[in-house]
Design a protein around this motif. Structure first.
Motif, mmCIF file in Angstrom:
data_model
loop_
_atom_site.group_PDB
_atom_site.id
_atom_site.type_symbol
_atom_site.label_atom_id
_atom_site.label_comp_id
_atom_site.label_asym_id
_atom_site.label_seq_id
_atom_site.Cartn_x
_atom_site.Cartn_y
_atom_site.Cartn_z
ATOM 1 N N ASP A 33 32.973 60.127 24.641
ATOM 2 C CA ASP A 33 33.887 61.265 24.746
ATOM 3 C C ASP A 33 34.710 61.296 26.040
ATOM 4 O O ASP A 33 35.304 62.315 26.381
ATOM 5 C CB ASP A 33 33.107 62.585 24.576
ATOM 6 N N ALA A 34 34.763 60.198 26.770
ATOM 7 C CA ALA A 34 35.617 60.152 27.961
ATOM 8 C C ALA A 34 37.081 60.181 27.525
ATOM 9 O O ALA A 34 37.423 59.690 26.457
ATOM 10 C CB ALA A 34 35.339 58.873 28.749
ATOM 11 N N LEU A 35 37.936 60.750 28.361
ATOM 12 C CA LEU A 35 39.364 60.789 28.041
ATOM 13 C C LEU A 35 39.969 59.417 28.324
ATOM 14 O O LEU A 35 39.927 58.920 29.445
ATOM 15 C CB LEU A 35 40.049 61.866 28.889
ATOM 16 N N LEU A 36 40.504 58.798 27.286
ATOM 17 C CA LEU A 36 41.042 57.443 27.428
ATOM 18 C C LEU A 36 42.561 57.413 27.553
ATOM 19 O O LEU A 36 43.110 56.712 28.393
ATOM 20 C CB LEU A 36 40.629 56.587 26.219
ATOM 21 N N LEU A 37 43.235 58.156 26.715
ATOM 22 C CA LEU A 37 44.696 58.164 26.700
ATOM 23 C C LEU A 37 45.213 59.589 26.694
ATOM 24 O O LEU A 37 44.674 60.447 26.001
ATOM 25 C CB LEU A 37 45.220 57.478 25.428
ATOM 26 N N GLN A 38 46.272 59.783 27.454
ATOM 27 C CA GLN A 38 46.894 61.090 27.532
ATOM 28 C C GLN A 38 48.367 60.951 27.174
ATOM 29 O O GLN A 38 49.038 60.057 27.687
ATOM 30 C CB GLN A 38 46.789 61.595 28.971
ATOM 31 N N PRO A 39 48.895 61.825 26.321
ATOM 32 C CA PRO A 39 50.305 61.739 25.948
ATOM 33 C C PRO A 39 51.207 61.965 27.155
ATOM 34 O O PRO A 39 50.889 62.755 28.035
ATOM 35 C CB PRO A 39 50.468 62.858 24.915
ATOM 36 N N LYS A 40 52.321 61.247 27.194
ATOM 37 C CA LYS A 40 53.205 61.361 28.358
ATOM 38 C C LYS A 40 54.665 61.296 27.941
ATOM 39 O O LYS A 40 55.494 60.754 28.667
ATOM 40 C CB LYS A 40 52.872 60.220 29.326
#
Ligand SMILES: [Zn+2]
Length: 57
Positions: A33-40
């Motif tokens: 559940d680690a954050l891998l990708l964030q929208p940019k």
């Protein structure tokens, strides 16, 4: 369009998964559940992940 799928590896647990490079939502590791990708607003920003492979198709 420069959209494609990428294989990313979680820096926290080492799990690999395929994601859309221009995702418009947060992508989390399926395992820890680690954050891998964030929208940019374009190509997503890598957080706790590194690219293992890119699929140009
Ligand atoms: Zn993980």
């Amino acid at each position: 369009m420069a959209t494609k799928f990428i294989k990313i590896k979680c820096m926290k647990c080492g799990n690999s998964q395929v994601a859309f490079s221009h995702t418009n939502k947060d992508i989390r590791c399926q395992k820890c559940d680690a954050l891998l990708l964030q929208p940019k607003g374009g190509k997503a920003h890598l957080v706790d992940a590194e690219i293992e492979e890119e699929y140009n198709d």
